[in-house]
Design a protein around this motif. Structure first.
Motif, PDB file in Angstrom:
ATOM      1  N   ILE A  11       0.838  -1.104   0.300  1.00  0.00           N
ATOM      2  CA  ILE A  11      -0.255   0.192   0.269  1.00  0.00           C
ATOM      3  C   ILE A  11       0.594   1.073   0.158  1.00  0.00           C
ATOM      4  O   ILE A  11       1.618   1.327   0.745  1.00  0.00           O
ATOM      5  N   HIS A  13       0.578   5.798   0.250  1.00  0.00           N
ATOM      6  CA  HIS A  13      -0.986   6.486  -0.206  1.00  0.00           C
ATOM      7  C   HIS A  13      -0.743   8.231   0.849  1.00  0.00           C
ATOM      8  O   HIS A  13       0.034   7.738   1.802  1.00  0.00           O
ATOM      9  N   LEU A  20       1.979   7.413   3.531  1.00  0.00           N
ATOM     10  CA  LEU A  20       2.060   5.648   4.415  1.00  0.00           C
ATOM     11  C   LEU A  20       2.650   5.346   3.453  1.00  0.00           C
ATOM     12  O   LEU A  20       2.127   5.104   1.779  1.00  0.00           O
ATOM     13  N   LYS A  21       3.210   4.271   3.362  1.00  0.00           N
ATOM     14  CA  LYS A  21       3.931   2.983   2.813  1.00  0.00           C
ATOM     15  C   LYS A  21       4.328   1.253   2.846  1.00  0.00           C
ATOM     16  O   LYS A  21       5.118   1.728   4.171  1.00  0.00           O
ATOM     17  N   ALA A  22       3.372   0.773   2.980  1.00  0.00           N
ATOM     18  CA  ALA A  22       3.828  -0.569   4.015  1.00  0.00           C
ATOM     19  C   ALA A  22       3.269  -1.616   3.104  1.00  0.00           C
ATOM     20  O   ALA A  22       2.371  -1.749   2.211  1.00  0.00           O
ATOM     21  N   GLY A  40      -0.003   6.523  11.387  1.00  0.00           N
ATOM     22  CA  GLY A  40      -0.217   5.602  10.161  1.00  0.00           C
ATOM     23  C   GLY A  40      -1.507   4.503  10.396  1.00  0.00           C
ATOM     24  O   GLY A  40      -1.642   4.017   9.562  1.00  0.00           O
ATOM     25  N   LYS A  41      -1.009   3.906  11.803  1.00  0.00           N
ATOM     26  CA  LYS A  41      -1.483   2.122  12.044  1.00  0.00           C
ATOM     27  C   LYS A  41      -3.314   2.259  11.872  1.00  0.00           C
ATOM     28  O   LYS A  41      -3.717   1.508  11.385  1.00  0.00           O
ATOM     29  N   THR A  43      -4.942   4.846   9.986  1.00  0.00           N
ATOM     30  CA  THR A  43      -5.119   4.615   8.212  1.00  0.00           C
ATOM     31  C   THR A  43      -5.008   3.171   7.249  1.00  0.00           C
ATOM     32  O   THR A  43      -5.787   2.829   6.848  1.00  0.00           O
ATOM     33  N   LEU A  44      -3.983   2.607   8.184  1.00  0.00           N
ATOM     34  CA  LEU A  44      -3.469   1.503   7.664  1.00  0.00           C
ATOM     35  C   LEU A  44      -5.084   0.202   7.481  1.00  0.00           C
ATOM     36  O   LEU A  44      -5.331  -0.608   7.086  1.00  0.00           O
ATOM     37  N   PRO A  54      -6.698   3.697  -1.046  1.00  0.00           N
ATOM     38  CA  PRO A  54      -5.049   3.845  -1.629  1.00  0.00           C
ATOM     39  C   PRO A  54      -4.791   4.734  -2.827  1.00  0.00           C
ATOM     40  O   PRO A  54      -5.579   4.456  -3.391  1.00  0.00           O
ATOM     41  N   PHE A 215       5.738   0.002  13.664  1.00  0.00           N
ATOM     42  CA  PHE A 215       5.657   1.148  13.061  1.00  0.00           C
ATOM     43  C   PHE A 215       5.416   1.926  13.123  1.00  0.00           C
ATOM     44  O   PHE A 215       5.785   2.347  14.314  1.00  0.00           O
ATOM     45  N   GLY A 218       4.429   5.923   9.542  1.00  0.00           N
ATOM     46  CA  GLY A 218       3.948   5.974   8.329  1.00  0.00           C
ATOM     47  C   GLY A 218       5.087   4.357   6.946  1.00  0.00           C
ATOM     48  O   GLY A 218       4.198   3.694   6.519  1.00  0.00           O
TER      49      GLY A 218
END
Length: 245
Positions: A11, A13, A20-22, A40-41, A43-44, A54, A215, A218
């Motif tokens: 992801i 976003h 956020l990049k995960a 960003g937890k 949001t994820l 996203p 985390f 993000g």
């Protein structure tokens, strides 16, 4: 652990100042998404639940694509078979407790099940979380702990294939939190229902003996067993407490 991941996500976003990049896969039955507030937890989790689309990425559950921006695939939140419990439970204020718990059964257990079967499922969920006496109460009359029990019963009633918990017990005292979590763990034991649990409480993360995704800002900085991933945080806590590590 299972051989195949039950959740795969990649992801990207941007929301406000947060980028956020995960990218991760989950195999553990209970995984803690650990990190500070604002990392960003939440949001994820909302992306996984389908509440946020996203900017880019893919989400697969049990091999089924729930979201693929490039491929223009997007499964609606109500069709994802995902239970989502937030820190502040969003119960319907105009419905009593029984109606709240049974709401999702209209499209969940309601597949071919009659009214009696749905009522029995509601009874089972209320009993599981010691909320039988609350059935006719309205959400506005419930205490914080009662609201969390009802919200958890509602999240589990349709028998989801994945449960997302966004710090749902943060506002409860320790004994009540342990009781509710104990009820949940008892329910999950022997069931193939994986959980992704958001927390910034080190004690909670270490207590579960679960897998941890660390985390920060993000992004994912580490993933693995709790005692390994959070070893430095544990050491710092012991130093502050004056306890030998």
């Amino acid at each position: 652990m299972t051989d195949a991941p039950f959740l795969e996500a990649s992801i990207a976003h941007r929301i406000g100042p947060l980028s956020l990049k995960a990218e991760f896969t989950l195999r553990e039955p209970w995984t803690v998404l650990f990190g500070p507030s604002g990392a960003g937890k939440s949001t994820l989790l909302q992306i996984l639940a389908g509440l946020i689309r996203p900017d880019a990425g893919v989400v697969r559950r049990d091999g089924e694509t729930l979201m693929d921006r490039a491929g223009r695939v997007f499964v609606a939140p109500g069709q994802r078979d995902i239970g989502f419990l937030t820190q502040v439970p969003a119960l319907f204020p105009h419905l009593d407790v029984r109606a709240n718990v049974g709401f999702g059964l209209r499209s969940g257990l309601g597949r071919g099940a009659d009214k009696r079967a749905r009522a029995a499922r509601v009874d089972d969920m209320l009993k599981l979380f010691h909320a039988e006496a609350l059935g006719s109460r309205m959400p506005g009359t419930l205490s914080g702990g009662e609201r969390q029990r009802v919200a958890l019963a509602r999240a589990l009633a349709p028998e989801p294939r994945l449960l997302l918990l966004d710090e749902p017990f943060a506002g409860l005292d320790i004994s009540l939190k342990e009781e509710i979590v104990g009820d949940l763990l008892g329910y999950l034991r022997g069931r193939s229902l994986p959980v992704l649990y958001v927390s910034h409480d080190l004690g909670e993360a270490l207590q579960t003996g679960s897998g941890v995704i660390k985390f920060s800002d993000g992004g994912i900085t580490a993933q693995g067993p709790a005692l390994e991933v959070l070893a430095e945080e544990r050491r710092q806590l012991l130093v502050r407490l004056g306890v030998p590590g």
